[in-house]
Scaffold this motif. Structure first.
Motif, PDB file in Angstrom:
ATOM      1  N   ALA A  80       0.831  -1.210   0.000  1.00 64.07           N
ATOM      2  CA  ALA A  80       0.000   0.000   0.000  1.00 64.07           C
ATOM      3  C   ALA A  80       0.864   1.257   0.000  1.00 64.07           C
ATOM      4  O   ALA A  80       0.541   2.247  -0.678  1.00 64.07           O
ATOM      5  N   GLU A  81       1.955   1.230   0.739  1.00 64.89           N
ATOM      6  CA  GLU A  81       2.837   2.404   0.779  1.00 64.89           C
ATOM      7  C   GLU A  81       3.437   2.685  -0.587  1.00 64.89           C
ATOM      8  O   GLU A  81       3.545   3.852  -0.999  1.00 64.89           O
ATOM      9  N   LEU A  82       3.815   1.635  -1.307  1.00 61.73           N
ATOM     10  CA  LEU A  82       4.345   1.819  -2.660  1.00 61.73           C
ATOM     11  C   LEU A  82       3.272   2.400  -3.582  1.00 61.73           C
ATOM     12  O   LEU A  82       3.546   3.291  -4.395  1.00 61.73           O
ATOM     13  N   ALA A  83       2.063   1.877  -3.463  1.00 59.10           N
ATOM     14  CA  ALA A  83       0.975   2.375  -4.307  1.00 59.10           C
ATOM     15  C   ALA A  83       0.715   3.854  -4.051  1.00 59.10           C
ATOM     16  O   ALA A  83       0.515   4.635  -4.997  1.00 59.10           O
ATOM     17  N   LEU A  84       0.724   4.257  -2.797  1.00 60.35           N
ATOM     18  CA  LEU A  84       0.481   5.659  -2.465  1.00 60.35           C
ATOM     19  C   LEU A  84       1.629   6.554  -2.918  1.00 60.35           C
ATOM     20  O   LEU A  84       1.407   7.637  -3.467  1.00 60.35           O
ATOM     21  N   LYS A  85       2.849   6.115  -2.695  1.00 54.23           N
ATOM     22  CA  LYS A  85       4.008   6.953  -2.995  1.00 54.23           C
ATOM     23  C   LYS A  85       4.199   7.164  -4.496  1.00 54.23           C
ATOM     24  O   LYS A  85       4.593   8.252  -4.937  1.00 54.23           O
ATOM     25  N   TYR A  86       3.908   6.112  -5.295  1.00 54.94           N
ATOM     26  CA  TYR A  86       4.183   6.196  -6.730  1.00 54.94           C
ATOM     27  C   TYR A  86       2.900   6.247  -7.567  1.00 54.94           C
ATOM     28  O   TYR A  86       2.948   6.009  -8.773  1.00 54.94           O
ATOM     29  N   ASP A  87       1.774   6.555  -6.916  1.00 49.70           N
ATOM     30  CA  ASP A  87       0.482   6.665  -7.598  1.00 49.70           C
ATOM     31  C   ASP A  87       0.209   5.427  -8.449  1.00 49.70           C
ATOM     32  O   ASP A  87      -0.163   5.509  -9.617  1.00 49.70           O
ATOM     33  N   ALA A  88       0.415   4.285  -7.839  1.00 48.16           N
ATOM     34  CA  ALA A  88       0.205   3.009  -8.528  1.00 48.16           C
ATOM     35  C   ALA A  88      -1.148   2.413  -8.154  1.00 48.16           C
ATOM     36  O   ALA A  88      -1.655   2.629  -7.045  1.00 48.16           O
ATOM     37  N   LEU A  89      -1.734   1.677  -9.071  1.00 49.98           N
ATOM     38  CA  LEU A  89      -2.919   0.898  -8.730  1.00 49.98           C
ATOM     39  C   LEU A  89      -2.509  -0.211  -7.760  1.00 49.98           C
ATOM     40  O   LEU A  89      -1.415  -0.782  -7.871  1.00 49.98           O
ATOM     41  N   LEU A  90      -3.387  -0.532  -6.823  1.00 49.81           N
ATOM     42  CA  LEU A  90      -3.175  -1.641  -5.892  1.00 49.81           C
ATOM     43  C   LEU A  90      -4.223  -2.692  -6.212  1.00 49.81           C
ATOM     44  O   LEU A  90      -5.410  -2.506  -5.939  1.00 49.81           O
ATOM     45  N   VAL A  91      -3.774  -3.805  -6.815  1.00 46.36           N
ATOM     46  CA  VAL A  91      -4.711  -4.766  -7.402  1.00 46.36           C
ATOM     47  C   VAL A  91      -4.495  -6.166  -6.814  1.00 46.36           C
ATOM     48  O   VAL A  91      -3.411  -6.734  -6.945  1.00 46.36           O
ATOM     49  N   PRO A  92      -5.517  -6.745  -6.174  1.00 51.55           N
ATOM     50  CA  PRO A  92      -5.404  -8.137  -5.713  1.00 51.55           C
ATOM     51  C   PRO A  92      -5.587  -9.108  -6.879  1.00 51.55           C
ATOM     52  O   PRO A  92      -6.410  -8.888  -7.772  1.00 51.55           O
ATOM     53  N   SER A  93      -4.821 -10.187  -6.864  1.00 52.02           N
ATOM     54  CA  SER A  93      -4.928 -11.202  -7.917  1.00 52.02           C
ATOM     55  C   SER A  93      -4.610 -12.568  -7.332  1.00 52.02           C
ATOM     56  O   SER A  93      -3.693 -12.703  -6.506  1.00 52.02           O
ATOM     57  N   TYR A  94      -5.352 -13.587  -7.770  1.00 48.26           N
ATOM     58  CA  TYR A  94      -5.151 -14.948  -7.246  1.00 48.26           C
ATOM     59  C   TYR A  94      -5.265 -15.967  -8.377  1.00 48.26           C
ATOM     60  O   TYR A  94      -6.084 -15.806  -9.287  1.00 48.26           O
ATOM     61  N   ALA A  95      -4.460 -17.008  -8.285  1.00 45.46           N
ATOM     62  CA  ALA A  95      -4.561 -18.147  -9.195  1.00 45.46           C
ATOM     63  C   ALA A  95      -5.082 -19.328  -8.387  1.00 45.46           C
ATOM     64  O   ALA A  95      -4.359 -19.903  -7.571  1.00 45.46           O
ATOM     65  N   ILE A  96      -6.332 -19.679  -8.586  1.00 45.10           N
ATOM     66  CA  ILE A  96      -7.013 -20.698  -7.782  1.00 45.10           C
ATOM     67  C   ILE A  96      -6.921 -22.041  -8.500  1.00 45.10           C
ATOM     68  O   ILE A  96      -7.294 -22.171  -9.670  1.00 45.10           O
ATOM     69  N   ARG A  97      -6.409 -23.028  -7.772  1.00 51.65           N
ATOM     70  CA  ARG A  97      -6.256 -24.365  -8.359  1.00 51.65           C
ATOM     71  C   ARG A  97      -7.627 -24.989  -8.601  1.00 51.65           C
ATOM     72  O   ARG A  97      -8.528 -24.909  -7.761  1.00 51.65           O
ATOM     73  N   GLN A  98      -7.763 -25.612  -9.744  1.00 52.14           N
ATOM     74  CA  GLN A  98      -9.027 -26.224 -10.123  1.00 52.14           C
ATOM     75  C   GLN A  98      -9.097 -27.706  -9.699  1.00 52.14           C
ATOM     76  O   GLN A  98      -8.087 -28.287  -9.299  1.00 52.14           O
ATOM     77  N   PRO A  99     -10.287 -28.309  -9.752  1.00 51.51           N
ATOM     78  CA  PRO A  99     -10.453 -29.672  -9.237  1.00 51.51           C
ATOM     79  C   PRO A  99      -9.527 -30.718  -9.851  1.00 51.51           C
ATOM     80  O   PRO A  99      -9.238 -31.731  -9.202  1.00 51.51           O
ATOM     81  N   ASP A 100      -9.042 -30.484 -11.084  1.00 50.64           N
ATOM     82  CA  ASP A 100      -8.124 -31.463 -11.677  1.00 50.64           C
ATOM     83  C   ASP A 100      -6.737 -31.416 -11.040  1.00 50.64           C
ATOM     84  O   ASP A 100      -5.891 -32.287 -11.301  1.00 50.64           O
ATOM     85  N   GLY A 101      -6.477 -30.407 -10.202  1.00 50.54           N
ATOM     86  CA  GLY A 101      -5.196 -30.298  -9.507  1.00 50.54           C
ATOM     87  C   GLY A 101      -4.060 -29.763 -10.340  1.00 50.54           C
ATOM     88  O   GLY A 101      -2.954 -29.562  -9.832  1.00 50.54           O
ATOM     89  N   LEU A 102      -4.301 -29.484 -11.628  1.00 54.30           N
ATOM     90  CA  LEU A 102      -3.236 -29.075 -12.545  1.00 54.30           C
ATOM     91  C   LEU A 102      -3.488 -27.706 -13.183  1.00 54.30           C
ATOM     92  O   LEU A 102      -2.539 -27.024 -13.571  1.00 54.30           O
ATOM     93  N   SER A 103      -4.736 -27.318 -13.305  1.00 54.20           N
ATOM     94  CA  SER A 103      -5.067 -26.068 -13.996  1.00 54.20           C
ATOM     95  C   SER A 103      -5.524 -25.019 -12.982  1.00 54.20           C
ATOM     96  O   SER A 103      -5.752 -25.315 -11.807  1.00 54.20           O
ATOM     97  N   PHE A 104      -5.681 -23.783 -13.479  1.00 51.03           N
ATOM     98  CA  PHE A 104      -5.976 -22.650 -12.605  1.00 51.03           C
ATOM     99  C   PHE A 104      -7.068 -21.768 -13.198  1.00 51.03           C
ATOM    100  O   PHE A 104      -7.269 -21.728 -14.416  1.00 51.03           O
ATOM    101  N   ASP A 105      -7.730 -21.058 -12.314  1.00 49.12           N
ATOM    102  CA  ASP A 105      -8.626 -19.973 -12.681  1.00 49.12           C
ATOM    103  C   ASP A 105      -8.019 -18.716 -12.073  1.00 49.12           C
ATOM    104  O   ASP A 105      -7.796 -18.658 -10.856  1.00 49.12           O
ATOM    105  N   ILE A 106      -7.724 -17.712 -12.901  1.00 50.30           N
ATOM    106  CA  ILE A 106      -6.972 -16.552 -12.426  1.00 50.30           C
ATOM    107  C   ILE A 106      -7.869 -15.325 -12.370  1.00 50.30           C
ATOM    108  O   ILE A 106      -8.453 -14.908 -13.371  1.00 50.30           O
ATOM    109  N   LEU A 107      -7.965 -14.790 -11.158  1.00 45.43           N
ATOM    110  CA  LEU A 107      -8.802 -13.624 -10.900  1.00 45.43           C
ATOM    111  C   LEU A 107      -7.938 -12.380 -10.738  1.00 45.43           C
ATOM    112  O   LEU A 107      -6.972 -12.375  -9.974  1.00 45.43           O
ATOM    113  N   VAL A 108      -8.284 -11.333 -11.467  1.00 45.81           N
ATOM    114  CA  VAL A 108      -7.697 -10.008 -11.268  1.00 45.81           C
ATOM    115  C   VAL A 108      -8.825  -9.118 -10.775  1.00 45.81           C
ATOM    116  O   VAL A 108      -9.728  -8.757 -11.538  1.00 45.81           O
ATOM    117  N   ASP A 109      -8.794  -8.794  -9.487  1.00 46.31           N
ATOM    118  CA  ASP A 109      -9.928  -8.088  -8.910  1.00 46.31           C
ATOM    119  C   ASP A 109      -9.776  -6.575  -9.017  1.00 46.31           C
ATOM    120  O   ASP A 109      -8.734  -6.067  -9.424  1.00 46.31           O
TER     121      ASP A 109
END
Length: 291
Positions: free
Chosen positions: A224-253
């Motif tokens: 957060a301090e970096l985002a404030l100091k350099y006027d950067a977007l602060l974006v959460p992102s996650y790669a969630i493992r799928q039921p096959d155990g090998l693939s992912f669903d990637i969320l950029v919130d």
């Protein structure tokens, strides 16, 4: 390898690295679809009990979910280190892992914000947690042309750190080690409109106390301090493992609105908690998050 007479030699670290490197090398001989689940099994059945991870998972769950049924706890004792093991060998799988990440669906309300930031040359701080496979989102974004760098904490075991850094560097560059030299290069990268990936969900000794799963948790404010100091977007992102155990669903919130570093960081904690609750066994409950 350091000689036994050199001041930096650590026999215990050297032996740990020898065992882990042999395990990783043996697994890399196998096809990807066998290698990943087998490494998950090894971590769950062999490494977790020996390393004390099983006890730590149980202790963390007792703190956060005191009424969790024993059957569910036993599931977590297997599923959590299984995901950790899969994550480790995926990072060492190079192009095969990158191909999986590139093929993953990439979506969410923050994706358009990233595209706008890239077009405008505006810096972005991407924040994730030790959840699913935290390097899959970085690999997926790089594969789609986003200039994503990574901030990492060097391993205590210097022998292991050497090939660990080589493995994550293969996934994408630039990388910045925590420390004075790494931070200087990282700031230059941000000022040039780069997108910096940070994994921010571990206990930090001198950080302020915020809340995570309703419990006091020391949490670094750096993203957060970096985002404030350099006027950067602060974006959460996650790669969630799928039921096959090998693939992912990637969320950029959606980006976290700028306010104060404490408020923004608490929002990141709350955001991660929401997603962990939906996939409880994909978070690294092996960490000493609450002290």
């Amino acid at each position: 390898m350091a000689k036994a007479s050199s001041p930096g030699f650590r026999l215990d670290h050297w032996l740990q690295n020898l065992v882990l490197r042999a395990l990783i090398g043996a697994l890399l001989v196998l096809p990807y679809r066998w290698r990943v689940p087998l490494c998950g099994w090894v971590f769950a059945r062999l490494i977790a009990p020996l390393a004390g991870y099983s006890r730590r998972i149980r202790d963390n769950l007792a703190l956060i979910f005191p009424d969790m049924p024993e059957a569910e706890i036993r599931h977590m004792l297997r599923a959590v280190p299984n995901n950790v093991g899969r994550t480790v060998i995926e990072m060492y799988s190079g192009d095969e892992f990158i191909a999986r990440a590139k093929a993953a669906p990439l979506h969410g309300p923050g994706l358009a914000a990233l595209e706008e930031a890239r077009a405008a040359g505006r810096p972005v701080v991407l924040v994730t947690g030790h959840f699913g496979n935290y390097d899959a989102s970085r690999a997926a974004l790089i594969a789609r042309g986003f200039p994503v760098g990574g901030l990492y904490r060097p391993m205590t075991n210097a022998y292991f750190n050497a090939h660990y850094v080589a493995a994550i560097r293969h996934i994408g560059e630039p990388l910045f080690a925590r420390g004075r030299q790494g931070m200087a290069a990282m700031i230059r990268f941000l000022r040039q409109g780069g997108m910096l990936g940070i994994v921010q969900d571990q206990h930090m000794k001198y950080a302020p106390v915020l809340r995570f799963f309703g419990q006091p948790a020391k949490t670094a404010l750096s993203a957060a301090e970096l985002a404030l100091k350099y006027d950067a977007l602060l974006v959460p992102s996650y790669a969630i493992r799928q039921p096959d155990g090998l693939s992912f669903d990637i969320l950029v919130d959606a980006p976290i609105p700028h306010s104060t570093a404490e408020v923004m960081t608490q929002a990141l904690n709350d955001h991660l908690e929401t997603h962990v609750r939906q996939n409880l066994d994909q978070w690294f409950w092996i960490h000493k998050r609450w002290k």
